[in-house]
Design an enzyme around this catalytic site. Structure first.
Site, PDB file in Angstrom:
ATOM      1  N   TRP A 292      92.188  87.704 -68.191  1.00 43.44           N
ATOM      2  CA  TRP A 292      91.791  87.783 -69.614  1.00 43.44           C
ATOM      3  C   TRP A 292      90.454  87.101 -69.914  1.00 43.44           C
ATOM      4  O   TRP A 292      90.229  86.617 -71.039  1.00 43.44           O
ATOM      5  CB  TRP A 292      92.870  87.149 -70.514  1.00 43.44           C
ATOM      6  CG  TRP A 292      94.260  87.260 -70.010  1.00 43.44           C
ATOM      7  CD1 TRP A 292      94.956  88.418 -69.807  1.00 43.44           C
ATOM      8  CD2 TRP A 292      95.137  86.192 -69.610  1.00 43.44           C
ATOM      9  NE1 TRP A 292      96.202  88.131 -69.321  1.00 43.44           N
ATOM     10  CE2 TRP A 292      96.342  86.782 -69.198  1.00 43.44           C
ATOM     11  CE3 TRP A 292      95.011  84.805 -69.579  1.00 43.44           C
ATOM     12  CZ2 TRP A 292      97.423  86.022 -68.730  1.00 43.44           C
ATOM     13  CZ3 TRP A 292      96.094  84.047 -69.126  1.00 43.44           C
ATOM     14  CH2 TRP A 292      97.270  84.663 -68.705  1.00 43.44           C
TER      15      TRP A 292
ATOM     16  N   ASP B  15      98.039  89.365 -62.703  1.00 43.95           N
ATOM     17  CA  ASP B  15      97.989  88.612 -63.961  1.00 43.95           C
ATOM     18  C   ASP B  15      97.777  87.115 -63.720  1.00 43.95           C
ATOM     19  O   ASP B  15      97.676  86.666 -62.571  1.00 43.95           O
ATOM     20  CB  ASP B  15      99.297  88.898 -64.732  1.00 43.95           C
ATOM     21  CG  ASP B  15      99.050  89.090 -66.212  1.00 43.95           C
ATOM     22  OD1 ASP B  15      98.146  88.435 -66.745  1.00 43.95           O
ATOM     23  OD2 ASP B  15      99.775  89.888 -66.835  1.00 43.95           O
TER      24      ASP B  15
ATOM     25  N   ASP C 221      94.830  90.432 -74.692  1.00 45.38           N
ATOM     26  CA  ASP C 221      95.623  91.675 -74.779  1.00 45.38           C
ATOM     27  C   ASP C 221      95.284  92.507 -76.017  1.00 45.38           C
ATOM     28  O   ASP C 221      95.074  91.973 -77.099  1.00 45.38           O
ATOM     29  CB  ASP C 221      97.114  91.342 -74.831  1.00 45.38           C
ATOM     30  CG  ASP C 221      97.644  90.918 -73.472  1.00 45.38           C
ATOM     31  OD1 ASP C 221      96.822  90.620 -72.582  1.00 45.38           O
ATOM     32  OD2 ASP C 221      98.873  90.890 -73.316  1.00 45.38           O
TER      33      ASP C 221
HETATM   34  C1  GLA Z   1      99.787  89.964 -69.841  1.00 43.74           C
HETATM   35  C2  GLA Z   1      98.751  91.050 -69.564  1.00 43.74           C
HETATM   36  C3  GLA Z   1      99.249  92.372 -70.125  1.00 43.74           C
HETATM   37  C4  GLA Z   1     100.591  92.734 -69.499  1.00 43.74           C
HETATM   38  C5  GLA Z   1     101.582  91.608 -69.722  1.00 43.74           C
HETATM   39  C6  GLA Z   1     102.866  91.835 -68.945  1.00 43.74           C
HETATM   40  O1  GLA Z   1      99.918  89.697 -71.202  1.00 43.74           O
HETATM   41  O2  GLA Z   1      97.522  90.699 -70.128  1.00 43.74           O
HETATM   42  O3  GLA Z   1      98.300  93.391 -69.882  1.00 43.74           O
HETATM   43  O4  GLA Z   1     100.410  92.978 -68.127  1.00 43.74           O
HETATM   44  O5  GLA Z   1     101.058  90.363 -69.326  1.00 43.74           O
HETATM   45  O6  GLA Z   1     103.795  90.787 -69.139  1.00 43.74           O
END
Ligand code: GLA
Length: 377
Positions: A161, A126, A183
């Site tokens: 992302w 992440d 997300d």
């Molecule tokens: C981010 C990621 C999600 C998930 C969360 C966990 O938001 O994009 O897919 O892994 O963190 O905290």
């Protein structure tokens, strides 16, 4: 690690968030196998955020939270492997993970060694709390190198992302997949939004490093960590069809221990998975169509055996007719060829004689064809 087609599996985040445990992972592994999911290609079982203690140990190593994983992570990995599945875990390029647990920044090589020791096969990485002074591309390259030198084949799943123009540099890191969007949430608006965002990034998808549109919400019905309003079965079917069609990794996000028959049917559509896993991994292209508005999303993708996959996705609450000319697909009338089209969801056949295809879609519904090039009648 090199993976030639989009990775497939299950991830704990969408339904369980921080509510994860050894028992949950064992039961999920059992259920994945009992449902036959590995036969369709779902092979990775991935634990997302919130698995560790809040502090590293005295040697600076990450430690699994003993309240959640009393036998440690190696035992969990061994169990997952004993079921014939591969085991995935999660960390972050920042000081902390998105949920505030220790991240891997400045511990990349130590953590990669720990993951290798535990028997990890997949690492989701992440981008929260990363240093503003160090470019993201350096951070992902670091962990990419740490994984490639840890002595175990670990698939690198980057999760920044799409930030900081990830598409321009992610292929330098050794990642096999990269989150191209923010997300997902279990609502139709979220599915529609991610679909729209993806279109400009399709040229960056390709063999060995796949655009990850985020884990699936199919079958959540508004329950769990990212479950908000939930969606209907038709919307889930369209969501799955879009993700599969556009070449995203297919990571299930619902509770597989209690899947409905409809959820299982959607997630195990062999013909769609075959389009997703087509060895050519060719870039899908947008069909402009005739009188198409923005909510009639049409894509085609040339498959390795000469067939064409055609996906018609009605993102709208109204029934709508999808229309397009075969010219756009490279088959004008002058070629003497046309298409023999069968909808893989319903088995319905579209006429082949016309140069224009028209297909009515119910609200939020889709049709996905595997079309064969044939002589005009
Ligand atoms: C981010 C990621 C999600 C998930 C969360 C966990 O938001 O994009 O897919 O892994 O963190 O905290």
């Amino acid at each position: 690690m090199f993976k030639s087609t989009p990775p497939m599996g299950w991830n704990s985040w969408n339904t369980f968030g921080s509510d994860i445990s050894e028992d949950l992972i064992r039961e999920t592994a059992d259920s994945m196998v009992a449902a036959g999911l590995p036969d369709y290609g779902y092979e990775y079982l991935v634990i997302d955020d919130c698995w560790s203690l809040r502090e590293r140990d005295s040697q600076g190593r990450l430690t699994a939270d003993p309240a959640k994983f009393p036998h440690g992570m190696k035992a969990v990995a061994d169990y997952v492997h004993s079921k014939g599945l591969k085991f995935g875990m999660y960390s972050c390029a920042g000081n902390l993970t998105c949920a505030g647990y220790p991240g891997s920044f400045e511990h990349e090589f130590t953590d990669a060694a720990t993951f290798a020791e535990w028997g990890v096969d997949f690492l989701k990485y992440d981008y929260c709390y990363h240093s503003p002074l160090i470019p993201g591309e350096y951070l992902y390259r670091r962990m990419g190198l740490a994984l490639e030198n840890c002595g175990r084949d670990i698939l690198f799943s980057a999760c920044s992302w799409g930030a900081d123009e990830t598409h321009k540099w992610i292929k330098t890191s050794g990642a096999s997949m990269w989150r191209s969007t923010g997300d997902i949430f279990d609502t139709w608006e979220s599915i529609k939004d991610l679909t729209r965002q993806q279109s400009a990034l399709l040229p960056y998808n390709g063999v060995g490093c796949f655009n990850d549109m985020d884990m699936l919400v199919v079958g959540m019905y508004g329950k769990g960590n990212v479950g908000l309003k939930g969606c209907s079965d038709i919307q889930y079917r369209t969501h799955f069809s879009i993700w599969a069609f556009l070449g995203s990794p297919l990571m299930i996000g619902c509770d597989v221990r209690s899947m409905t028959a409809e959820t299982k049917k959607t997630l195990t559509c062999r013909e769609l998975i075959a389009i997703n896993q087509d060895p050519g991994c060719r870039q899908p292209y947008r069909i402009q169509g005739i009188w198409a508005n923005n909510d009639m999303v049409m894509y085609a993708k040339n498959l390795s055996n000469g067939d064409i996959a055609i996906g018609l996705f009605n993102m709208n609450a109204e029934k709508t007719v999808a229309r397009f000319n075969l010219d756009e697909l490279g088959l004008p009338h002058s070629t003497g060829k046309t298409l023999s089209m069968t909808d893989i969801w319903t088995g319905e056949r579209a006429g082949t004689a016309n140069a224009t295809v028209s297909w009515e879609l119910a609200p939020y519904d889709c049709a996905v064809f595997r079309a064969r090039v044939v002589d005009q009648p």
